[in-house]
Design a protein around this motif. Structure first.
Motif, short mmCIF file in Angstrom:
data_model
loop_
_atom_site.label_atom_id
_atom_site.label_comp_id
_atom_site.label_asym_id
_atom_site.label_seq_id
_atom_site.Cartn_x
_atom_site.Cartn_y
_atom_site.Cartn_z
N LEU A 263 0.83 -1.20 0.00
CA LEU A 263 0.00 0.00 0.00
C LEU A 263 0.86 1.26 0.00
CD1 LEU A 263 -2.86 -0.99 2.50
CD2 LEU A 263 -3.04 -0.70 0.01
N ALA A 264 1.95 1.22 0.77
CA ALA A 264 2.85 2.37 0.82
C ALA A 264 3.53 2.62 -0.52
CB ALA A 264 3.91 2.17 1.91
N GLN A 265 3.67 1.55 -1.30
CA GLN A 265 4.30 1.65 -2.61
C GLN A 265 3.28 1.92 -3.72
OE1 GLN A 265 7.93 0.74 -3.52
NE2 GLN A 265 8.02 1.58 -1.46
N GLY A 266 2.00 1.99 -3.33
CA GLY A 266 0.96 2.28 -4.31
C GLY A 266 0.33 1.07 -4.96
N PHE A 267 0.46 -0.09 -4.32
CA PHE A 267 -0.11 -1.32 -4.87
C PHE A 267 -1.15 -1.89 -3.91
CE2 PHE A 267 4.31 -1.21 -6.46
CZ PHE A 267 4.05 -1.12 -7.82
N ASN A 268 -2.23 -2.41 -4.46
CA ASN A 268 -3.26 -3.03 -3.63
C ASN A 268 -2.97 -4.50 -3.36
OD1 ASN A 268 -4.88 -0.71 -3.42
ND2 ASN A 268 -5.75 -1.09 -5.45
N LYS A 269 -2.08 -5.07 -4.15
CA LYS A 269 -1.70 -6.47 -4.00
C LYS A 269 -0.28 -6.64 -4.51
CE LYS A 269 -3.56 -7.80 -8.50
NZ LYS A 269 -4.41 -8.77 -9.24
N SER A 270 0.21 -7.86 -4.45
CA SER A 270 1.56 -8.12 -4.94
C SER A 270 1.64 -7.78 -6.42
CB SER A 270 1.91 -9.61 -4.73
OG SER A 270 3.21 -9.88 -5.21
N PRO A 271 2.53 -6.87 -6.79
CA PRO A 271 2.59 -6.43 -8.19
C PRO A 271 3.22 -7.48 -9.10
CG PRO A 271 4.35 -5.42 -6.94
CD PRO A 271 3.51 -6.17 -5.94
N ASP A 272 2.80 -7.47 -10.35
CA ASP A 272 3.44 -8.31 -11.36
C ASP A 272 4.69 -7.58 -11.85
OD1 ASP A 272 1.52 -10.28 -11.21
OD2 ASP A 272 0.26 -9.36 -12.76
N VAL A 273 5.82 -8.22 -11.72
CA VAL A 273 7.09 -7.60 -12.10
C VAL A 273 7.46 -8.07 -13.49
CG1 VAL A 273 9.50 -7.27 -11.50
CG2 VAL A 273 7.80 -7.56 -9.68
N ASN A 274 7.31 -7.19 -14.47
CA ASN A 274 7.72 -7.56 -15.83
C ASN A 274 9.15 -7.12 -16.07
OD1 ASN A 274 7.67 -4.76 -16.64
ND2 ASN A 274 5.44 -4.93 -16.78
N LEU A 275 9.69 -7.51 -17.19
CA LEU A 275 11.10 -7.25 -17.48
C LEU A 275 11.41 -5.76 -17.55
CD1 LEU A 275 11.78 -10.01 -20.16
CD2 LEU A 275 12.48 -9.99 -17.77
N ASP A 276 10.48 -4.98 -18.06
CA ASP A 276 10.73 -3.54 -18.21
C ASP A 276 10.86 -2.83 -16.87
OD1 ASP A 276 10.62 -3.83 -20.95
OD2 ASP A 276 8.48 -3.36 -21.07
N GLU A 277 10.15 -3.34 -15.85
CA GLU A 277 10.14 -2.67 -14.55
C GLU A 277 11.00 -3.38 -13.52
OE1 GLU A 277 5.98 -3.01 -13.89
OE2 GLU A 277 5.52 -1.05 -14.76
N ALA A 278 11.63 -4.47 -13.89
CA ALA A 278 12.38 -5.28 -12.94
C ALA A 278 13.46 -4.48 -12.21
CB ALA A 278 13.00 -6.49 -13.65
N ALA A 279 14.16 -3.62 -12.94
CA ALA A 279 15.25 -2.84 -12.33
C ALA A 279 14.73 -1.93 -11.22
CB ALA A 279 15.96 -2.02 -13.41
N TRP A 280 13.56 -1.34 -11.43
CA TRP A 280 12.99 -0.45 -10.40
C TRP A 280 12.64 -1.23 -9.14
CZ3 TRP A 280 8.42 -0.15 -7.67
CH2 TRP A 280 8.20 1.03 -6.97
#
Length: 223
Positions: free
Chosen positions: A38-55
């Protein structure tokens, strides 16, 4: 979908970080995970795709770097769980033999009941399928102790042969990689090396027994 190459970032962000925060803030794992998302702006465990993996990796590393003590505590718990978790409760759940017993207080709270309630709970559990959980747990705790004794003996006294050395490398590889799973570690992480752990234990004790017999025989010959 989570790409294969982003699984490590997914685990670090969604599992290890909440584990560290749970220990730091004295929360349950689920509560810490929920609040972190929630603090990170997600309501549940986010799906981590390759484009966002580094973040996601940077966010996870930041938490780990800022909480080294709690990370070490999480790692210690993970290693302890890796070697001692029995997996019996999951087995009973699949067989639907745990109905009604999971409502008992867990952990130390089990022993904080009234004396009368504690006696009743212990009597019920002793005659239930969940008694297997205790037996399985004791078996793996004993196995873990024997593993450490075998490790020390072979390292100090006997030395590792090519087989025991290979087994040890594989066991430690699986054990150390489970650290990334934080408090989510359970018996299934050990399944690939269960047989190797038992073989390693037997090797160490067999070597000790052979040495003991040799010394005993030498004493008898001298006398």
């Amino acid at each position: 979908m989570v790409g294969y190459s982003s699984i490590k970032e997914q685990v670090l962000y969604s599992t290890l970080v909440p584990s560290i925060l749970a220990i730091k803030n004295h929360q349950s794992y689920n509560q810490a995970q929920k609040e972190f998302f929630l603090a990170q702006g997600f309501n549940k465990s986010p799906d981590v795709n390759l484009d966002e993996a580094a973040w996601f990796k940077r966010q996870a590393i930041k938490v780990i770097y800022n909480n080294p003590v709690y990370f070490l505590e999480s790692a210690t718990i993970s290693l302890y769980t890796f070697f001692t978790h029995d997996g019996a409760l999951n087995l009973l759940s699949q067989l639907k033999l745990d109905n009604g017993y999971l409502n008992y207080p867990h952990g130390l709270s089990f022993f904080k009941q009234s004396f009368h309630g504690l006696i009743i709970s212990l009597a019920d559990l002793a005659g239930s399928p969940l008694a297997l959980v205790l037996l399985f747990r004791l078996f793996w705790i004993l196995t873990a102790v024997c593993f450490m004794m075998s490790l020390v003996y072979q390292a100090v006294k006997k030395g590792f042969n090519i087989y025991s050395g290979f087994f040890l490398v594989l066991i430690l590889y699986f054990a150390l990689t489970t650290i990334a799973n934080g408090l989510g570690v359970n018996a299934r992480f050990r399944y690939p090396v269960n047989a190797l752990i038992l073989i390693f234990v037997i090797q160490g004790w067999q070597a000790w027994l052979n040495e003991y017999r040799s010394k005993k025989l030498s004493v008898l010959e001298c006398s």
